[in-house]
Enzyme design. Structure first.
Site, mmCIF file in Angstrom:
data_model
loop_
_atom_site.group_PDB
_atom_site.id
_atom_site.type_symbol
_atom_site.label_atom_id
_atom_site.label_comp_id
_atom_site.label_asym_id
_atom_site.label_seq_id
_atom_site.Cartn_x
_atom_site.Cartn_y
_atom_site.Cartn_z
ATOM 1 N N GLY A 6 -78.102 67.460 -20.965
ATOM 2 C CA GLY A 6 -77.062 67.726 -19.969
ATOM 3 C C GLY A 6 -77.109 66.881 -18.708
ATOM 4 O O GLY A 6 -77.690 65.799 -18.675
ATOM 5 N N PHE A 7 -76.480 67.403 -17.692
ATOM 6 C CA PHE A 7 -76.356 66.623 -16.458
ATOM 7 C C PHE A 7 -77.714 66.360 -15.812
ATOM 8 O O PHE A 7 -77.955 65.285 -15.289
ATOM 9 C CB PHE A 7 -75.414 67.329 -15.486
ATOM 10 C CG PHE A 7 -74.034 67.508 -16.052
ATOM 11 C CD1 PHE A 7 -73.393 66.447 -16.699
ATOM 12 C CD2 PHE A 7 -73.378 68.724 -15.976
ATOM 13 C CE1 PHE A 7 -72.120 66.598 -17.243
ATOM 14 C CE2 PHE A 7 -72.104 68.885 -16.516
ATOM 15 C CZ PHE A 7 -71.477 67.823 -17.150
ATOM 16 N N CYS A 14 -90.230 67.046 -29.106
ATOM 17 C CA CYS A 14 -90.159 66.803 -27.665
ATOM 18 C C CYS A 14 -90.029 68.119 -26.901
ATOM 19 O O CYS A 14 -90.032 68.153 -25.683
ATOM 20 C CB CYS A 14 -89.011 65.867 -27.342
ATOM 21 S SG CYS A 14 -87.489 66.386 -28.125
ATOM 22 N N GLY A 73 -80.391 65.790 -17.266
ATOM 23 C CA GLY A 73 -81.063 64.734 -18.024
ATOM 24 C C GLY A 73 -80.152 63.560 -18.344
ATOM 25 O O GLY A 73 -80.390 62.851 -19.313
#
Ligand SMILES: Cc1ncc(COP(=O)(O)O)c(C=O)c1O
Lengths: 540, 423
Positions: free
Chosen positions: A429-430, A258, A432
């Site tokens: 993280g934030f 990814c 995502g």
């Protein structure tokens, strides 16, 4: 006539049966981690090394098997990934100590590591074996038990690999049951695992739906979102090297990582030169008509075409009736827009790279941000440049937690051609909607108990050197009174040294009754599941 | 104690069993079990107890195991007890499931009872038919239940009162672990069968010495007697294998399983019969009958029980539980070495031996006060039966040890006073 074990009343799909099956596996895992936590560092590392060796030795076998079973990716690249998830991963963390207390005299604090306990690990179809290897190694380094929930599309190779690694671990002295795998995963069963109070942590790698479900389970979870990495080739870049790295990355395992580049953004002034360089390394630049055929092929009304995931460039070209040289490694589709109206600006888990030209850096950065707004927030981005100012501006503007410089992003973000932590679970993280922004490592699988003294200088700090917890090692085997040779308690068998220890608990059941949770996933369901996951991942 | 419990105990004495109700009060155990779940019992006044009695393995898989509840409920949509005169789907299915995991390859048939004693009677009758002999040899202080033949094979503590002891010398009792006595009993070749609890439970789990059980089996073969294994308490994985006799390398001719096979959910007990002993089933299949024996709902529960205990995870759990508890028990024993003097163990079958002729009783009482239920051995009250479940969690196992340590300390003090410990 042989006796048959039959099932007159089938309760295998009842919530009670699913919950009980999960409870049993997790109960065993709880026992295993409790015993494992009696092991010292050298006993633990001996197990880790033995498992790494088993991963390494079987890298080819499971690479082939995974490609055969899932149809995704390239055996040689998968082999490499499997190898990377063995010793290079272990060596990256080898000098870190997750087992002994750490003393900070200055702060009058002692930290004692406390493993999470039981980890439920969801693994994807695209990188099945490497993700399993990676999660198992991290769990073992931190003396956690792990229960793997494989993606149904990669079930068979995952079950075989996990069982092989479980045997390797036990042979090296690990408690029985430290590595388990759900043999017949299905969604209601996985949900039972995720919400059980016996689960300490869920490590979720996979489709967005599964990751969200992990976060909703009520248990602590670390999940990752989808990627959609922009790569900016700046005018300050070494264009030839940039082209080579991008083609290497995009063709690596046919882009199933990814972290692969999704959209290349570059400047008008180097456009021609870059195209030529890309072609030189095996890229095929599509015409507008060819791009349109690819657009229709890759994106259906409902989302990304699952058939194309992890396929090679020549196969995709053939499906689309595009004539390309046989050595073609990636397909490049020039696009004039970024955003919801251009489907090719979304994530493509196949060696098709969208290519977008802008007049200046400001627009380039704005477009990179736009790409990540579609999908891939918090994940990865790459830049090829030598001008630090543009690197800094790009990195501090795009909403991701890793920006790979002058390296292939597939491998670079996963820590294999950069000094980032080697990982197959990339914290988003934030940005995502994830709890962690780094590449996930063993340090995330332990918490620390801190002994904290009164900071008043009149209260002197104690001497904690050599006072570590008692590492009693494996439990002695209880006697089976009256059974020849097992009547008195056995002394502890040092791990690694004894085949007897290995054989102890490995005998299987005499006959297997109907196993409620070993129920088959139909091909139909399977296809639907993968499609749904990808759709969810690619939709935004 | 609450008023409602006092009232209840009065009614229990009045209408159920005055002697037994009172005896527990006298022993300081005023337990009236109300709610139950997993390995936890709740007294009607709300006190929680971790169950390490499990009625001898009846609750191996925990009280009200959710899968067993589910299979029983689902089963009721299609089955009831069934008609014992006819071939029946569930009875045959369970017989096959048992044959598939039997301790001897020629064990083919299953005859059904509704409880262990009844099953023992069937086993003894079967052996008598097959051998055309009457004598039965059993172990002094053995316990096989309270039905006609089972009662006579057991200790006379339970038969004399009812004037039901053996008076025609058909039942011979000999000491455990004594192969000479066994040979003496069998020498005349007039014995139909030897019946052995693989580990005598009610006698406090004295362990068979190495070679004893295989020795008995050899003597049986030499003197034409059948070997009947009573696996009512020891079977179903409690010793780390499906049947304890397998661990000792004995292939019985007839085997009885009860208690745990019912899942504690629907009464059933089974007699596994080898081809060579099953003659009566061909000669006159109507010769033994039991309306409730092998009730089909019970068969469904039993099949699920068999399936669960054979899961690989269970074997692993049993090993963890027995190793962990043993390590903890060894520590407690070391701390109270003048009182807690021995551990008998095979898997999760355990007997804790105390240095006083009724030493297990105060331990039982203090355990009860400290939230653990374990029972003394009726036929050897020095020994506390310690029978944890197959699926016990690490948490509960730790709780059991913590509470046991306290109870042993209190019991020791009660019995031995503050005498200085000499260790
Ligand atoms: C070894 C053994 N056999 C037989 C029985 C009799 O079983 P039931 O009480 O079901 O008749 C028992 C009961 O405690 C037992 O422990």
């Amino acid at each position: 006539m042989e006796p048959q074990v039959r099932n007159l009343v089938d309760i295998s799909t009842s919530p009670a049966a699913l919950r009980s099956c999960a409870d049993l596996v997790l109960g065993r895992a709880q026992w295993a981690t409790q015993v494992f936590q009696r092991y010292d560092r050298s006993a633990t590392m001996a197990i880790v090394d033995a498992v790494a060796q088993a991963i390494h030795d079987n890298a080819q076998k499971y690479a082939d098997w995974a490609v055969e079973e899932t149809g995704f990716g390239v055996p040689a690249d998968k082999k490499l990934k499997n190898e990377l998830s063995a010793f290079p991963l272990v060596d990256y963390y080898r000098d870190e100590d997750f087992i002994n207390p750490q003393i900070d005299i200055g702060r009058k604090i002692v930290k004692i590591p406390r493993p999470a306990g039981v980890i439920v690990a969801l693994t994807p179809a695209t990188n099945p074996i490497s993700t399993i290897n990676y999660k198992i190694i991290m769990a073992l380094m931190t003396r956690n038990a792990i229960v793997i929930s494989p993606h149904p599309a990669a079930r068979a190779c995952c079950v075989d690999a996990a069982e092989m690694l479980a045997r390797a671990a036990v042979s090296a002295g690990a408690p029985d049951g430290i590595i388990q795998i759900i043999e017949q995963p299905n969604i209601p069963l996985i949900e039972e695992f995720m919400k059980s109070p016996k689960t300490s942590l869920i490590l979720a790698t996979g489709g967005d739906a599964m990751v969200r479900a992990a976060y909703s389970s009520s248990n602590p979870a670390m999940g990752v979102g989808p990627g959609n990495a922009p790569v900016f080739v700046d005018s300050s870049a070494d264009i030839s090297k940039a082209a080579e790295r991008i083609v290497d990355s995009k063709s690596f395992d046919n882009s199933v990582l990814c972290t692969n580049e999704s959209v290349l953004v570059t400047l008008t002034q180097i456009d021609k030169q870059l195209r030529r360089a890309l072609e030189g390394y095996g890229a095929y630049i599509c015409s507008d008509e060819e791009t349109e055929v690819l657009r229709r092929f890759l994106f259906h009304a409902k989302g990304f075409n699952v058939e194309a995931v992890g396929r090679d460039a020549v196969w995709i070209a053939q499906e689309c009736g595009i004539r390309v040289p046989v050595k073609t490694r990636i397909l490049v589709t020039p696009i004039t827009q970024i955003g919801v109206e251009e489907r090719l600006s979304k994530e493509k888990l196949c060696p098709v790279l969208a290519y977008h030209v802008v007049p200046n850096r400001t627009q380039a950065i704005a477009q990179a941000r736009a790409i990540l707004r579609l999908t891939g927030a918090g994940h990865s981005a790459a830049i090829h440049a030598t001008d630090e100012r543009v690197i800094m501006e790009y990195a501090s503007t795009v909403e991701v937690y890793r920006v790979i410089v002058n390296a292939p992003s597939s491998q670079g973000s996963a820590g294999f051609q950069t000094n980032l932590a080697p990982a197959f679970t990339i914290g988003t993280g934030f940005f995502g909607r994830s709890s962690i922004g780094e590449n996930i490592g063993p340090q995330h699988l332990v918490h620390w108990t801190r002994i904290a003294y009164n900071k008043d200088p009149s209260e002197t700090f104690g001497h904690f050197e050599n006072l570590g917890p008692e590492f009693a090692g494996p439990l002695p085997q209880a006697p089976a009174d009256g059974v020849p040779g097992s009547s008195s308690p056995k002394t502890i068998v040092p791990p690694n040294s004894s085949s007897e220890f290995t054989g102890l608990k490995s005998s299987g059941p005499k006959s297997s009754g109907p196993k409620p949770y070993r129920e088959e996933f139909s091909r139909e369901e399977l296809r639907k599941l993968i499609a749904e996951e990808l759709r969810a991942a690619l939709k935004r | 104690m609450s008023q409602s419990k006092l009232d209840f105990l009065e009614r229990s004495k009045e209408f159920w069993n005055p002697g037994k109700t009172q005896a527990w009060q006298d022993m300081g155990v005023d337990l009236v079990i109300d709610r139950r779940e997993g390995y936890h019992l709740y007294d009607m006044d709300g006190q929680r107890l971790i169950d390490v009695h499990l009625n001898g393995g009846t609750y191996n898989l925990g009280h009200r195991n959710p899968e067993l509840i589910e299979v029983l409920k689902a089963g009721m949509d299609r089955f009831d007890m069934g008609n014992h005169h006819f071939p029946a789907l569930a009875r045959t299915a369970l017989a096959e499931a048992l044959a598939a995991c039997a301790p001897a390859s020629d064990m083919k048939y299953t005859a059904y009872a509704s409880g262990g004693g009844e099953a023992i009677d069937i086993a003894l009758k079967t052996a008598r038919h097959a051998s055309q002999k009457k004598k039965i040899v059993s172990i002094a202080k053995a316990y096989h239940g309270h039905t006609g033949l089972a009662l006579k094979a057991g200790d006379d503590r339970f038969s004399k009162l009812f004037l039901s002891e053996d008076t025609s010398d058909e039942f011979i009792q000999i000491p455990f672990n004594d192969l000479n006595a066994m040979e003496d009993a069998l020498r005349r070749r007039d014995v139909a069968a030897v019946i052995m609890e693989t580990i005598p439970a009610t006698y406090g789990f004295p362990m068979p010495e190495e070679g004893y059980l295989p020795g008995v089996k050899k003597l049986c073969e030499r003197y034409d007697a059948f070997y009947i294994a009573d696996e009512v308490q020891t079977g179903l994985m409690r010793c780390g294998e499906m049947w304890a006799c397998e661990k000792y390398g004995v292939e019985p001719d007839i085997m009885v399983t009860g208690k745990g096979i019912s899942g504690g959910m629907y009464p059933i007990a089974c007699v596994l019969i080898s081809e060579k002993c099953g003659g009566w089933l061909k000669q006159d299949g109507f010769a033994h009958m039991s309306t409730m024996g092998g009730a089909e709902l019970g068969c469904l529960v039993a099949m699920k029980t068999l399936e669960i205990v054979q899961r690989p995870e269970v074997r692993s759990m049993v090993n963890f539980i027995s190793d962990y508890l043993r390590a903890g028990l060894d520590k407690i024993m070391a701390a109270y070495a003048d009182f807690f003097i021995g551990i008998r163990q095979h898997g999760v079958v355990m007997g804790l031996v105390f240095n006083h002729e009724e030493g297990a009783k105060p331990v039982m009482r203090h355990l009860y006060k400290n939230g653990v239920w374990a029972i003394f051995s009726t036929l050897d009250p020095r020994v506390l039966q310690f029978k944890p479940g197959l699926l016990l969690s690490q948490e509960d196992a730790e709780e059991i040890l913590r509470r046991l340590e306290i109870a042993v300390g209190l019991a020791r003090e009660e019995i031995m006073g503050n005498r200085r410990r000499s260790f």
